[in-house]
Design a protein around this motif. Structure first.
Motif, PDB file in Angstrom:
ATOM      1  N   VAL A  56       0.821  -1.212   0.000  1.00 45.88           N
ATOM      2  CA  VAL A  56       0.000   0.000   0.000  1.00 45.88           C
ATOM      3  C   VAL A  56       0.856   1.264   0.000  1.00 45.88           C
ATOM      4  CG1 VAL A  56      -1.931  -1.119   1.136  1.00 45.88           C
ATOM      5  CG2 VAL A  56      -0.178  -0.028   2.530  1.00 45.88           C
ATOM      6  N   SER A  57       2.156   1.114  -0.155  1.00 48.13           N
ATOM      7  CA  SER A  57       3.034   2.277  -0.225  1.00 48.13           C
ATOM      8  C   SER A  57       2.909   2.944  -1.590  1.00 48.13           C
ATOM      9  CB  SER A  57       4.488   1.861   0.020  1.00 48.13           C
ATOM     10  OG  SER A  57       4.937   1.007  -1.011  1.00 48.13           O
ATOM     11  N   ASP A  58       3.482   4.136  -1.724  1.00 47.10           N
ATOM     12  CA  ASP A  58       3.396   4.875  -2.993  1.00 47.10           C
ATOM     13  C   ASP A  58       4.039   4.120  -4.142  1.00 47.10           C
ATOM     14  OD1 ASP A  58       2.086   6.912  -1.687  1.00 47.10           O
ATOM     15  OD2 ASP A  58       3.899   8.096  -1.313  1.00 47.10           O
ATOM     16  N   ASP A  59       5.064   3.342  -3.837  1.00 49.13           N
ATOM     17  CA  ASP A  59       5.760   2.565  -4.868  1.00 49.13           C
ATOM     18  C   ASP A  59       5.603   1.079  -4.549  1.00 49.13           C
ATOM     19  OD1 ASP A  59       7.224   2.050  -7.107  1.00 49.13           O
ATOM     20  OD2 ASP A  59       9.173   2.477  -6.202  1.00 49.13           O
ATOM     21  N   GLY A  60       4.345   0.677  -4.387  1.00 46.88           N
ATOM     22  CA  GLY A  60       4.039  -0.657  -3.901  1.00 46.88           C
ATOM     23  C   GLY A  60       4.664  -1.795  -4.668  1.00 46.88           C
ATOM     24  N   THR A  61       4.547  -1.783  -6.006  1.00 41.66           N
ATOM     25  CA  THR A  61       5.056  -2.897  -6.807  1.00 41.66           C
ATOM     26  C   THR A  61       6.553  -3.068  -6.655  1.00 41.66           C
ATOM     27  OG1 THR A  61       3.278  -2.601  -8.430  1.00 41.66           O
ATOM     28  CG2 THR A  61       5.207  -3.854  -9.121  1.00 41.66           C
ATOM     29  N   SER A  62       7.291  -1.972  -6.708  1.00 45.13           N
ATOM     30  CA  SER A  62       8.751  -2.038  -6.561  1.00 45.13           C
ATOM     31  C   SER A  62       9.138  -2.548  -5.177  1.00 45.13           C
ATOM     32  CB  SER A  62       9.375  -0.669  -6.804  1.00 45.13           C
ATOM     33  OG  SER A  62       9.170  -0.248  -8.132  1.00 45.13           O
ATOM     34  N   CYS A  63       8.391  -2.101  -4.169  1.00 39.76           N
ATOM     35  CA  CYS A  63       8.677  -2.533  -2.800  1.00 39.76           C
ATOM     36  C   CYS A  63       8.426  -4.030  -2.639  1.00 39.76           C
ATOM     37  CB  CYS A  63       7.823  -1.757  -1.809  1.00 39.76           C
ATOM     38  SG  CYS A  63       8.289  -0.023  -1.604  1.00 39.76           S
ATOM     39  N   ILE A  64       7.335  -4.505  -3.231  1.00 41.47           N
ATOM     40  CA  ILE A  64       7.013  -5.930  -3.117  1.00 41.47           C
ATOM     41  C   ILE A  64       8.067  -6.774  -3.836  1.00 41.47           C
ATOM     42  CG2 ILE A  64       5.340  -7.715  -3.693  1.00 41.47           C
ATOM     43  CD1 ILE A  64       3.162  -5.598  -3.429  1.00 41.47           C
ATOM     44  N   LYS A  65       8.516  -6.308  -5.002  1.00 44.65           N
ATOM     45  CA  LYS A  65       9.560  -7.032  -5.729  1.00 44.65           C
ATOM     46  C   LYS A  65      10.836  -7.118  -4.896  1.00 44.65           C
ATOM     47  CE  LYS A  65       7.994  -6.025 -10.433  1.00 44.65           C
ATOM     48  NZ  LYS A  65       8.301  -5.327 -11.711  1.00 44.65           N
TER      49      LYS A  65
END
Length: 265
Positions: free
Chosen positions: A18-27
């Motif tokens: 749910v962060s602003d850069d969610g996809t990058s963080c999850i990766k």
């Protein structure tokens, strides 16, 4: 490395999503350890949109390497019809056991096409006949369309859909039929509405369809119990819009009509 419990790892991944850069963080989370990999995949593969055959090949390869990825897919859409034409596609689609939203584009496949009665070249994309689909793909679609967890369905560019699927379509809350039609006759299949309870259809979108192609669908609409809240129509016959409005006049809250055919708009 610090041994983090799996439930804590999942909480961290959920917060990252749910962060602003969610996809990058999850990766990034997925690279930390195996405990982070599983919850990361739940978010990374929840929604899969394949725009071309290259993306499809990469995704298919990922699922082949880790079959559990398919169980995380809740939303799936294709924009390149050649994806559906691939012999391996039915098996991939059938592996989505938790699919809730499905959007399939059948336009422009390299098999016999049908442009629609009264249409002129270039007015709508070419369509294919349901019976020309591979039998294994028909079987997979049959299972998915009958699944109670399916919440959204969009079918684009296919004609002569068997009438037996009308009841399944009407039990999907969000339904889109784009440049598609139902078979004119299917005498061996009964279309008896279910005995109790309302059908779940709430939001209906119709585009590039003429009245003759939707007659079986409209006939069943008049026989079943459902509460249509939203109707979107784009480039359809005025008669289609009027018939549906007459059937559900008391329940429709949102009505969006754009560019009716027959010179009506």
């Amino acid at each position: 490395m610090l041994d983090i419990p799996e439930d804590i790892a999942e909480l961290i991944v959920n917060e990252a999503s749910v962060s602003d850069d969610g996809t990058s963080c999850i990766k990034s989370c997925a690279l930390i350890s195996k405990k982070f990999l599983a919850p990361s995949r739940k978010h990374l593969f929840r929604k899969v949109q394949l725009k071309d055959i290259v993306q499809y090949a990469r995704f298919q390869s990922a699922v082949a390497s880790s079959p559990s990825i398919a169980t995380h897919v809740h939303e799936f859409s294709t924009e390149d019809p050649s994806i559906i034409d691939d012999p391996a596609f039915p098996a991939l689609l059938g592996s989505f056991l938790n699919i809730m939203k499905l959007d399939l584009c059948f336009d422009h496949l390299h098999i016999p096409v049908y442009s629609g009665p009264g249409s002129t070249p270039g007015t709508v994309p070419p369509r294919i006949y349901w019976q020309n689909l591979e039998l294994v793909l028909q079987d997979v679609l049959d299972c998915i369309l009958r699944a109670p967890i399916l919440e959204r369905l969009a079918i684009r560019g296919i004609c002569d859909i068997p009438q037996r699927y009308i009841m399944s379509f009407l039990d999907i809350p969000f339904l889109t039929l784009d440049n598609s039609s139902f078979a004119a006759q299917n005498p061996d299949i009964g279309l008896t509405p279910k005995a109790s309870g309302n059908y779940r259809l709430q939001n209906l979108t119709l585009s590039h369809i003429q009245i003759a192609e939707l007659q079986p669908f409209i006939k069943i609409l008049s026989l079943i119990k459902f509460r249509l809240e939203t109707l979107h129509v784009l480039r359809v016959d005025l008669e289609i819009a009027q018939k549906i409005i007459d059937i559900q006049r008391s329940s429709i809250v949102h009505l969006d009509i754009d560019r009716l055919l027959n010179g009506s708009g």
